[in-house]
Scaffold this active site. Structure first.
Site, mmCIF file in Angstrom:
data_model
loop_
_atom_site.group_PDB
_atom_site.id
_atom_site.type_symbol
_atom_site.label_atom_id
_atom_site.label_comp_id
_atom_site.label_asym_id
_atom_site.label_seq_id
_atom_site.Cartn_x
_atom_site.Cartn_y
_atom_site.Cartn_z
ATOM 1 N N GLU A 131 -19.485 80.046 22.354
ATOM 2 C CA GLU A 131 -18.632 79.148 21.578
ATOM 3 C C GLU A 131 -17.615 78.444 22.465
ATOM 4 O OE1 GLU A 131 -18.438 81.045 17.179
ATOM 5 O OE2 GLU A 131 -17.261 82.127 18.639
ATOM 6 N N CYS A 186 -11.498 74.328 25.199
ATOM 7 C CA CYS A 186 -11.433 75.722 25.605
ATOM 8 C C CYS A 186 -12.870 76.177 25.828
ATOM 9 C CB CYS A 186 -10.760 76.538 24.506
ATOM 10 S SG CYS A 186 -10.745 78.304 24.829
ATOM 11 N N CYS A 242 -18.354 89.775 27.208
ATOM 12 C CA CYS A 242 -17.281 90.128 28.140
ATOM 13 C C CYS A 242 -17.282 91.640 28.289
ATOM 14 C CB CYS A 242 -15.936 89.671 27.565
ATOM 15 S SG CYS A 242 -14.514 90.020 28.636
ATOM 16 N N CYS A 299 -10.900 94.561 25.916
ATOM 17 C CA CYS A 299 -9.597 94.493 25.230
ATOM 18 C C CYS A 299 -9.800 94.786 23.736
ATOM 19 C CB CYS A 299 -8.951 93.120 25.405
ATOM 20 S SG CYS A 299 -8.625 92.715 27.124
ATOM 21 N N CYS A 353 -9.710 91.982 20.850
ATOM 22 C CA CYS A 353 -10.449 90.736 21.065
ATOM 23 C C CYS A 353 -11.905 90.843 20.596
ATOM 24 C CB CYS A 353 -10.416 90.378 22.543
ATOM 25 S SG CYS A 353 -11.245 88.826 22.922
ATOM 26 N N CYS A 397 -7.480 82.121 19.408
ATOM 27 C CA CYS A 397 -7.624 83.063 20.521
ATOM 28 C C CYS A 397 -8.168 84.402 20.047
ATOM 29 C CB CYS A 397 -6.276 83.338 21.184
ATOM 30 S SG CYS A 397 -5.414 81.866 21.643
HETATM 31 N N1 SAH Z 1 -10.473 87.001 29.646
HETATM 32 C C1 SAH Z 1 -9.430 86.030 29.826
HETATM 33 C C2 SAH Z 1 -9.684 84.807 29.013
HETATM 34 C C3 SAH Z 1 -9.490 84.972 27.522
HETATM 35 S S1 SAH Z 1 -8.170 83.970 27.107
HETATM 36 C C4 SAH Z 1 -8.100 86.671 29.530
HETATM 37 O O1 SAH Z 1 -8.076 87.814 29.114
HETATM 38 O O2 SAH Z 1 -7.068 86.064 29.785
HETATM 39 C C5 SAH Z 1 -7.845 84.357 25.508
HETATM 40 C C6 SAH Z 1 -6.422 84.827 25.279
HETATM 41 O O3 SAH Z 1 -6.350 85.240 23.917
HETATM 42 C C7 SAH Z 1 -6.067 86.025 26.128
HETATM 43 O O4 SAH Z 1 -4.699 86.029 26.430
HETATM 44 C C8 SAH Z 1 -6.374 87.142 25.158
HETATM 45 O O5 SAH Z 1 -5.736 88.334 25.506
HETATM 46 C C9 SAH Z 1 -5.888 86.566 23.880
HETATM 47 N N2 SAH Z 1 -6.448 87.206 22.696
HETATM 48 C C10 SAH Z 1 -7.572 87.915 22.605
HETATM 49 N N3 SAH Z 1 -7.762 88.354 21.355
HETATM 50 C C11 SAH Z 1 -6.723 87.890 20.644
HETATM 51 C C12 SAH Z 1 -6.358 87.984 19.285
HETATM 52 N N4 SAH Z 1 -7.110 88.649 18.404
HETATM 53 N N5 SAH Z 1 -5.236 87.366 18.880
HETATM 54 C C13 SAH Z 1 -4.489 86.658 19.755
HETATM 55 N N6 SAH Z 1 -4.783 86.541 21.045
HETATM 56 C C14 SAH Z 1 -5.885 87.145 21.488
#
Ligand code: SAH
Length: 339
Positions: A90, A103, A110, A114, A117, A331
């Site tokens: 996506e 984006c 991945c 986390c 996520c 995000c």
């Molecule tokens: N792997 C990279 C790129 C992902 S960026 C990274 O971790 O930075 C996406 C951003 O959204 C990251 O800061 C991630 O931590 C955040 N993110 C992930 N899940 C989220 C959620 N459910 N709500 C808000 N932010 C989230």
């Protein structure tokens, strides 16, 4: 068969020279590709013999939009793309006052794990090639008919876990013979793979760096982000300070606020201490809901109070405006699929 969208201009020059063609042909082909042409027959200034030779050895790979969701509120579009091997990824197109932004995803799935996520739920399928990353932008430009001038590498995947392809992608989109997107218009976000931060600072000092922080102690950060066990705050933060000193560039720290986990006044104070004196700013993201995660979000109001506290302690801070929440394009809401 070589996907020409995987090649930087330099690589394309080698490619055409290996075919016995003069180097300048590469620039011509490169130019056509990033004008959106996918058929060699449309590259009208190339000799027919060369076009036929190209057709035997190469193609221009695209990603196929299977589904396009349009936000009713803010012009955001979420794309579901099918890759050649059936993996689904996506991307999100966003409209800002300063222009259009995309984006992009850097991996199918991945492996960072986390807990808040959605992108990491099914693990890593594979790395995306440079062409598959750039094609997400090309397909969105074709669909919207609009030029995209900004890129954030913040979709599915950990870009620093696919560094080689990321760096080729950056060189491709930056090339003045093609899309000509300024390095300063690109942001790469990492969960904190420390050794790559240094390398990235050396090789791409102009590209904006964002770090997903989300916690102010190893206990809190580690409870959400397994990567913290490998690169704890005591290693990550000094690497960030060094990066800012070496490059003179400001780091953006993303801080996703999770109810009852990292949203207290003490967290705000600890965060300001952690980042004190560093060339940086904090971007607060109230957690976006991911059904399976079990984590709860905070109100916009709470995020703003938290931000105010940081500000009082001398930290530059913004609260992220969420685009596309009504189409699960925010995000952490992008997911891997297969077809
Ligand atoms: N792997 C990279 C790129 C992902 S960026 C990274 O971790 O930075 C996406 C951003 O959204 C990251 O800061 C991630 O931590 C955040 N993110 C992930 N899940 C989220 C959620 N459910 N709500 C808000 N932010 C989230």
């Amino acid at each position: 068969m070589t996907n020409l969208r995987d090649l930087t201009l330099k690589e394309m020059e080698n490619f055409v020279q290996e075919m016995g063609e003069p180097k300048f042909r590469a620039k011509q082909v490169f130019g056509w590709i990033y004008k959106g042409k996918t058929d060699f027959r449309e590259m009208t200034n190339l000799p027919e013999v060369f076009r036929n030779k190209l057709k035997e050895k190469a193609y221009i790979g695209t990603v196929e939009p299977l589904k396009i969701q349009k936000s009713k509120t803010d012009g955001t579009r979420k794309y579901l793309y099918r890759l050649e091997d059936g993996n689904l990824i996506e991307s999100v197109f966003m409209k800002y006052k300063y222009g259009n932004s995309i984006c992009v995803s850097s991996q199918a799935g991945c492996r960072m794990g986390c807990r808040f996520c959605a992108s990491t739920r099914n693990g890593l399928e594979r790395n995306l090639t440079p062409g598959e990353i750039v094609s997400q932008l090309m397909a969105a430009e074709a669909d919207t008919g609009e030029r995209i001038g900004h890129i954030v590498v913040m979709g599915t995947g950990e870009p620093f876990d696919n560094y080689e392809n990321l760096s080729r992608f950056l060189n491709i989109v930056n090339d003045s013979n093609g899309l000509n997107i300024g390095m300063r218009n690109i942001t790469v976000s990492t969960c904190g793979l420390v050794p790559v931060i240094e390398k990235f600072g050396d090789e791409f000092p102009q590209v904006n760096l964002a770090i997903s922080l989300h916690g102010t102690t190893d206990k809190i950060r580690g409870s959400m982000m397994p990567v913290n066990n490998k690169y704890p705050l005591g290693v990550l933060i000094p690497a960030c300070r060094e990066y800012t000193q070496k490059t003179g560039r400001r780091i953006t720290f993303e801080y996703t606020m999770v109810n009852g986990v990292n949203d207290s006044d003490e967290d705000a104070v600890r965060l300001s201490k952690l980042l004190k004196g560093m060339l940086c700013h904090v971007n607060i993201i109230p957690l976006n809901k991911v059904a399976e995660s079990g984590f709860d979000t905070v109100s916009r109001k709470r995020a703003e109070v938290f931000a105010k506290l940081l500000e009082i302690h001398g930290i530059v801070v913004t609260v992220r405006r969420e685009l596309g929440a009504d189409i699960d394009a925010a995000c952490g809401q992008l997911r891997l699929g297969r077809q």
